[in-house]
Design an enzyme around this catalytic site. Structure first.
Site, PDB file in Angstrom:
ATOM      1  N   LYS A  16       0.846  -1.202   0.000  1.00 30.55           N
ATOM      2  CA  LYS A  16       0.000   0.000   0.000  1.00 30.55           C
ATOM      3  C   LYS A  16       0.884   1.256   0.000  1.00 30.55           C
ATOM      4  CE  LYS A  16      -2.832  -3.391   1.245  1.00 30.55           C
ATOM      5  NZ  LYS A  16      -3.718  -4.137   0.395  1.00 30.55           N
TER       6      LYS A  16
HETATM    7  C1  LIG Z   1      -4.376  -5.326   1.401  1.00 31.91           C
HETATM    8  C2  LIG Z   1      -5.836  -5.411   1.544  1.00 31.91           C
HETATM    9  C3  LIG Z   1      -6.438  -5.932   2.696  1.00 31.91           C
HETATM   10  C4  LIG Z   1      -5.661  -6.578   3.804  1.00 31.91           C
HETATM   11  O1  LIG Z   1      -4.763  -5.724   4.421  1.00 31.91           O
HETATM   12  P1  LIG Z   1      -3.699  -6.347   5.461  1.00 31.91           P
HETATM   13  O2  LIG Z   1      -3.178  -5.128   6.166  1.00 31.91           O
HETATM   14  O3  LIG Z   1      -2.652  -7.021   4.643  1.00 31.91           O
HETATM   15  O4  LIG Z   1      -4.419  -7.256   6.360  1.00 31.91           O
HETATM   16  C5  LIG Z   1      -7.816  -5.893   2.786  1.00 31.91           C
HETATM   17  N1  LIG Z   1      -8.572  -5.392   1.793  1.00 31.91           N
HETATM   18  C6  LIG Z   1      -8.026  -4.905   0.663  1.00 31.91           C
HETATM   19  C7  LIG Z   1      -8.921  -4.334  -0.396  1.00 31.91           C
HETATM   20  C8  LIG Z   1      -6.645  -4.907   0.493  1.00 31.91           C
HETATM   21  O5  LIG Z   1      -6.121  -4.451  -0.648  1.00 31.91           O
END
Ligand SMILES: *Cc1c(COP(=O)(O)O)cnc(C)c1O
Length: 403
Positions: A190
């Site tokens: 992210k």
């Molecule tokens: C990355 C992601 C998650 C999960 O995030 P984590 O911090 O890795 O648990 C959930 N929903 C979406 C849409 C994502 O892209």
């Protein structure tokens, strides 16, 4: 001549600032949830304009707590999208509820609000919308719909830190929140990263208090209070809780990352404009659209390949040219896990009669997975890299040797 180095699909932007920030908690002796977490929460809340922000271990646990707080439990249904990272659907299952998948708008890859109302039923408890790869979903349609049907609206904003939406005439950050609760991720894929990490924002002080209890085993007295008390305090555990804490080491890194956000967003916007110029004239290639009311943080740049293209072949040709890509966002209902886990496409409980791992009501979701690819996009991607990528994609699509 040696081959050009591989261009990765993503890469976090981290440096000396984060490394030296991590020294603070390490040398202070307080390494898990403590003063750095509290400071990161306050700074994050101020950035998105949320009354409350609670840091947790990742966005998956954030979603679990958010759904539990709004009252999702066994036997309930939660309307969401299959076309998302699998954690979205899994969080619904952690609550014992059943995800009801609706299709996406092929232009934005986000939940199609027109599909939501038709699957609301007596067991629907919440809508879990996703701001997919950073593109805000249509909250102006979803918020009043949720209110009208007395449903909670949880925003999976995992990818959307720094994204904004035009709300009553003003640009507002995702996370304010516009629904009831918004959940963010700080996974390295992210925009901002703390290694792993998550944040939950809400305007509801009771839910925020629940998040703080549940993330720490529902311990009645937070350890920060216990450690600074001048008398002996015995803690109590009032209900089932979890260990969903963020550490102070992560939060110290997160505070530095947050300072980088304006620069990250500005650079992403430039890079996206450059991709648009470089790729505009490739026949049949569909570039991402940004609705007039949405401002993406451009976590990813997702292109739809021309009709008839073989996604795998294009990706392999790019890899041979030293360029990593990923296929478009996955669909949970096509994974083996969801052959066993219950889900529905809204045609009543139980299977809708489609063959395993596919569903005719989720056609746009499946097509987006099969026909799109994510091109490299990260802060340190250079203009020359982008030119190389555009040339290689052009060649791959023309069926030539992309070197
Ligand atoms: C990355 C992601 C998650 C999960 O995030 P984590 O911090 O890795 O648990 C959930 N929903 C979406 C849409 C994502 O892209």
């Amino acid at each position: 001549m040696s081959p050009a180095p591989l261009i990765p699909v993503a890469r976090p932007w981290l440096g000396e600032e984060e490394a030296s920030a991590a020294r603070r908690p390490i040398l202070s002796g307080w390494v898990t949830q403590g003063p750095e977490v509290a400071a990161f929460e306050a700074e994050f809340a101020a950035y998105v304009g949320a009354p409350h922000a609670c840091a947790v271990s990742n966005c998956t646990t954030a979603l679990h707590l958010a759904l539990r707080a709004v009252g999702v439990g066994p036997g309930d249904e939660v309307i969401t999208v299959s076309h998302s990272f699998i954690a979205t659907a899994n969080a619904v299952r952690y609550c014992g509820a059943v995800p009801v998948f609706v299709d996406i708008d092929p232009a934005t890859f986000n939940m199609d609000p027109a599909r939501v109302e038709e699957v609301i039923g007596p067991r629907t408890r919440a809508i879990l919308c996703v701001h997919q790869i950073g593109m805000p979903c249509d909250l102006a349609a979803l918020v009043p719909m949720a209110r009208r049907h007395h449903l909670a609206l949880v925003e999976d904003a995992a990818c959307a830190v720094g994204s904004a939406i035009l709300w009553e005439g003003r640009w507002e950050p995702i996370g304010k929140p516009h629904g009831d609760v918004a959940c963010f991720s700080f996974h390295p894929r992210k925009l901002l990263t703390t290694g792993d990490g998550g944040m939950i924002t809400t305007a509801n002080p009771e839910w925020d208090a629940k998040f703080r209890l549940w993330r720490q085993h529902s311990m009645g007295v937070p350890d920060l209070v216990r450690h600074s008390a001048d008398r002996v305090i015995f803690e109590e555990y009032g209900e089932l809780g979890y260990n969903y804490r963020m550490t102070d080491i992560q939060a110290a890194v997160g505070r530095e990352q947050l300072k980088r956000l304006p620069a990250l967003l500005a650079r992403r916007r430039e890079q996206v404009e450059r991709y648009r110029l470089l790729l505009a004239d490739i026949p049949g290639l569909v570039l991402p659209t940004e609705p007039a009311w949405a401002r993406s943080n451009w976590q990813s740049f997702c292109v739809r390949l021309p009709d008839g293209c073989d996604q795998r072949q294009v990706m392999e040709a790019l890899l041979a040219a030293g360029i990593a890509t990923r296929r478009g966002v996955m669909c949970a209902h096509r994974e083996p896990a969801y052959e066993r886990e219950p889900w529905s496409c809204g045609l009543g409980p139980g299977p809708c009669g489609c063959p395993a791992r596919t569903c005719r009501r989720l056609r746009q979701s499946e097509q987006a997975q099969d026909r799109t690819i994510l091109l490299p996009l990260y802060h340190e991607l250079s203009e020359a890299d982008q030119e190389r990528i555009a040339l290689a994609l052009r060649a791959a699509l023309a069926g030539q040797d992309p070197l």
